[in-house]
Design an enzyme around this catalytic site. Structure first.
Site, PDB file in Angstrom:
ATOM      1  N   GLY A 124     -13.654  -5.746   3.621  1.00  0.00           N
ATOM      2  CA  GLY A 124     -12.432  -6.475   3.307  1.00  0.00           C
ATOM      3  C   GLY A 124     -11.960  -7.258   4.506  1.00  0.00           C
ATOM      4  O   GLY A 124     -11.752  -6.679   5.587  1.00  0.00           O
ATOM      5  N   ARG A 137       4.333   1.318  -1.188  1.00  0.00           N
ATOM      6  CA  ARG A 137       5.490   1.330  -2.079  1.00  0.00           C
ATOM      7  C   ARG A 137       5.321   0.326  -3.223  1.00  0.00           C
ATOM      8  O   ARG A 137       4.637  -0.697  -3.086  1.00  0.00           O
ATOM      9  CB  ARG A 137       6.766   1.005  -1.309  1.00  0.00           C
ATOM     10  CG  ARG A 137       6.909  -0.414  -0.816  1.00  0.00           C
ATOM     11  CD  ARG A 137       8.182  -0.620   0.001  1.00  0.00           C
ATOM     12  NE  ARG A 137       8.164   0.197   1.206  1.00  0.00           N
ATOM     13  CZ  ARG A 137       8.956   1.247   1.389  1.00  0.00           C
ATOM     14  NH1 ARG A 137       9.823   1.604   0.466  1.00  0.00           N
ATOM     15  NH2 ARG A 137       8.868   1.955   2.505  1.00  0.00           N
ATOM     16  N   MET A 168      -5.244  -6.571   6.283  1.00  0.00           N
ATOM     17  CA  MET A 168      -5.499  -5.208   6.741  1.00  0.00           C
ATOM     18  C   MET A 168      -6.860  -5.107   7.424  1.00  0.00           C
ATOM     19  O   MET A 168      -7.012  -4.469   8.472  1.00  0.00           O
ATOM     20  CB  MET A 168      -5.412  -4.241   5.563  1.00  0.00           C
ATOM     21  CG  MET A 168      -4.073  -4.225   4.853  1.00  0.00           C
ATOM     22  SD  MET A 168      -2.862  -3.211   5.687  1.00  0.00           S
ATOM     23  CE  MET A 168      -3.255  -1.607   4.987  1.00  0.00           C
ATOM     24  N   HIS A 203      19.008  -0.695   1.085  1.00  0.00           N
ATOM     25  CA  HIS A 203      17.611  -0.253   1.148  1.00  0.00           C
ATOM     26  C   HIS A 203      16.680  -1.429   1.429  1.00  0.00           C
ATOM     27  O   HIS A 203      15.777  -1.322   2.271  1.00  0.00           O
ATOM     28  CB  HIS A 203      17.231   0.427  -0.164  1.00  0.00           C
ATOM     29  CG  HIS A 203      15.791   0.815  -0.236  1.00  0.00           C
ATOM     30  ND1 HIS A 203      15.280   1.963   0.351  1.00  0.00           N
ATOM     31  CD2 HIS A 203      14.719   0.196  -0.815  1.00  0.00           C
ATOM     32  CE1 HIS A 203      13.977   2.033   0.140  1.00  0.00           C
ATOM     33  NE2 HIS A 203      13.611   0.978  -0.566  1.00  0.00           N
ATOM     34  N   GLN A 263       4.001  -5.868   9.351  1.00  0.00           N
ATOM     35  CA  GLN A 263       3.451  -6.429   8.121  1.00  0.00           C
ATOM     36  C   GLN A 263       4.451  -6.459   6.971  1.00  0.00           C
ATOM     37  O   GLN A 263       4.413  -7.349   6.123  1.00  0.00           O
ATOM     38  CB  GLN A 263       2.210  -5.632   7.674  1.00  0.00           C
ATOM     39  CG  GLN A 263       0.960  -5.895   8.479  1.00  0.00           C
ATOM     40  CD  GLN A 263       0.978  -5.156   9.799  1.00  0.00           C
ATOM     41  OE1 GLN A 263       1.606  -4.101   9.923  1.00  0.00           O
ATOM     42  NE2 GLN A 263       0.300  -5.700  10.796  1.00  0.00           N
ATOM     43  N   CYS A 290       0.820  -1.208   0.000  1.00  0.00           N
ATOM     44  CA  CYS A 290       0.000   0.000   0.000  1.00  0.00           C
ATOM     45  C   CYS A 290       0.857   1.262   0.000  1.00  0.00           C
ATOM     46  O   CYS A 290       0.390   2.325  -0.413  1.00  0.00           O
ATOM     47  CB  CYS A 290      -0.952   0.010   1.193  1.00  0.00           C
ATOM     48  SG  CYS A 290      -0.124  -0.073   2.802  1.00  0.00           S
ATOM     49  N   GLY A 323      -9.170  -9.303   4.501  1.00  0.00           N
ATOM     50  CA  GLY A 323      -7.769  -9.700   4.370  1.00  0.00           C
ATOM     51  C   GLY A 323      -6.975  -9.267   5.587  1.00  0.00           C
ATOM     52  O   GLY A 323      -7.541  -8.921   6.634  1.00  0.00           O
ATOM     53  N   GLN A 325       5.304  -9.069   3.716  1.00  0.00           N
ATOM     54  CA  GLN A 325       5.125  -8.639   2.332  1.00  0.00           C
ATOM     55  C   GLN A 325       6.404  -8.852   1.516  1.00  0.00           C
ATOM     56  O   GLN A 325       6.345  -9.261   0.350  1.00  0.00           O
ATOM     57  CB  GLN A 325       4.694  -7.172   2.313  1.00  0.00           C
ATOM     58  CG  GLN A 325       3.293  -6.960   2.871  1.00  0.00           C
ATOM     59  CD  GLN A 325       2.990  -5.493   3.181  1.00  0.00           C
ATOM     60  OE1 GLN A 325       3.894  -4.697   3.453  1.00  0.00           O
ATOM     61  NE2 GLN A 325       1.725  -5.131   3.144  1.00  0.00           N
TER      62      GLN A 325
END
Length: 450
Positions: free
Chosen positions: A204, A67, A208, A114, A131, A65, A206, A135
């Site tokens: 939703g 990047r 999140m 990075h 999170q 969400c 999921g 990801q």
């Protein structure tokens, strides 16, 4: 351009991307690549490209969400960057000039560092949020399943994932973090008086949506409704939270009942339109509605914010909320940064050896060939010698070879660690007349130990 690429045609790690620190959500949602589309995107960008030559021998795409980052391996940093930018533009159908000004471009050491920082949560909107490690792991696994990775990115992502795990077990940064979904509950508590008597709709189910729902329940909301496209999944979440599940098609009914709406779906287009919400508000003109949209792409048409009685917040609006617990996290940041730097450093030590290992191998092969030839000549000249005498001669030749090669081998590895390996490898090849291809990501045939 940020970061210093190694000179010449050899192996480079490239990263291009946009994130929440520079690109607004209106742009990020246009450049987002949904989970369902990752395999297709990798097939067009990575080595599994079926319509022609691969764009890159290795590729991983991280899309969240906050990047979108594409990691790739190439032999030419400048050409690779241009290819990646054009791929992103064409795949997402966004002209380059609309995102070039906010595009991150990192090469080699800066790209590797990075990624370890990202996996540790240091680059997140919510510093230390847990999170992101999942990801990063999921993005790597998808690329692995698509056979889009290779020795370089396999090694890099494994070190980054290990850095993220260490940050969570060796420091307390995750204990002090506030996730974006839980921040939505904090925002709701601030914006809506007496939240414990209100109806909250979570759209939703999921990851999140689950976190947001639990955070709302923890703040004592009066009633929780869960709407999800797969009714059974929504029903499971509602059951866990002592809430009510409704079919996604009944969202209008749920909207009419709700005081607060949190949207967290993976829909490619808005699910709450201005017309739809206007109809709802016409039925309840005296009851305001708070909508917190934490999805990317956004679930709510921005025009909804213009409707009387509606307050709309998106994920970028949560920055102030998530910074509220910053002081506690700041104390842990130096320790996490040290972990990220350490894992990046271990990877870079391995990565820099790619420049010199093929030269070292070829130099030893050449020396071994000369040793065998000269040994055979010497033994023929000596005539009748017994096995023990032959062994003494062979041992002397082997010892001479190792002593002669030891110093240049050590020096080549030292220069590689300092980033000058390719220059010195070129010199050795020239001095000894070694004809071999430039070093590449598969030259070693291994990825390092973990």
């Amino acid at each position: 351009m940020r970061g210093g690429a190694k000179q010449g045609l050899d192996t480079h790690i490239l990263l291009i991307g946009v994130n929440h620190t520079q690109a607004p959500i209106a742009l990020r949602e246009r450049l987002a690549i949904r989970d369902a589309d990752l395999t297709n995107a990798l097939s067009r960008c990575g080595p599994s490209n079926g319509s022609g030559p691969a764009l890159f021998p290795e590729c991983v795409i991280l899309s969240t969400c906050n990047r979108l980052e594409i990691y790739a391996v190439t032999e030419n940093a400048a050409q690779g960057r241009e290819t990646l930018v054009q791929f992103l533009s064409q795949y997402c159908q966004v002209p380059v000039n609309e995102f070039a000004g906010v595009l991150d471009h990192l090469v080699d050491a800066e790209a590797a560092t990075h990624l370890t920082r990202v996996a540790c949560g240091l680059e997140s909107m919510v510093v230390g949020e847990p999170q992101i490690l999942g990801q990063v792991t999921d993005a790597y696994q998808v690329a692995l399943d698509c056979q889009a990775t290779g020795p370089v990115l396999n090694t890099l992502f494994r070190h980054a994932i290990r850095a993220g795990k260490r940050a969570r077990t060796e420091t307390a940064i995750s204990q002090h973090a506030t996730s974006v979904p839980s921040a939505s509950a904090t925002l709701a508590e601030r914006e809506v008086p007496d939240l414990n008597g209100r109806v909250v709709l979570v759209m939703g189910a999921g990851d999140m949506g689950q976190i947001a729902g639990r955070a709302m329940v923890a703040r004592g909301v009066g009633e929780l409704i869960v709407a999800n496209r797969t009714y059974e999944r929504g029903q499971r979440l509602a059951g866990q939270l002592d809430g009510e599940a409704i079919a996604f098609e009944r969202q209008a009914e749920a909207l009419a009942r709700a005081d607060v709406v949190v949207t967290a779906t993976g829909a490619p287009q808005p699910i709450l339109t201005s017309d739809q919400v206007a109809v709802t508000m016409a039925e309840r003109p005296q009851r305001p509605l708070l909508i917190i949209d934490i999805a990317v792409p956004r679930d709510t048409d921005p025009a909804v914010a213009q409707l009387p009685g509606v307050r709309l917040f998106d994920i970028d609006d949560l920055q102030e909320v998530v910074n509220g617990n910053l002081e506690a996290r700041q104390r842990e940041i130096p320790r996490v940064e040290a972990i990220a730097a350490e894992e990046a450093g271990v990877f870079l030590d391995w990565f820099h050896l790619l420049d010199v290992i093929p030269t070292i191998v070829e130099l030893r092969r050449r020396a071994e060939t000369i040793k065998r030839q000269e040994l055979d000549k010497a033994l023929r000249r000596l005539g009748d010698v017994d096995d023990r005498q032959q062994e003494v001669v062979r041992a002397m030749a082997h010892g001479l070879l190792n002593k002669l090669l030891h110093e240049p081998t050590v020096r080549l590895k030292q220069q590689a660690a300092q980033g000058d390996g390719q220059l010195y490898a070129d010199t050795v090849r020239e001095l000894f007349g070694l004809e071999l291809p430039r070093s590449g990501p598969g030259a070693n045939g291994s990825e390092g130990d973990f």
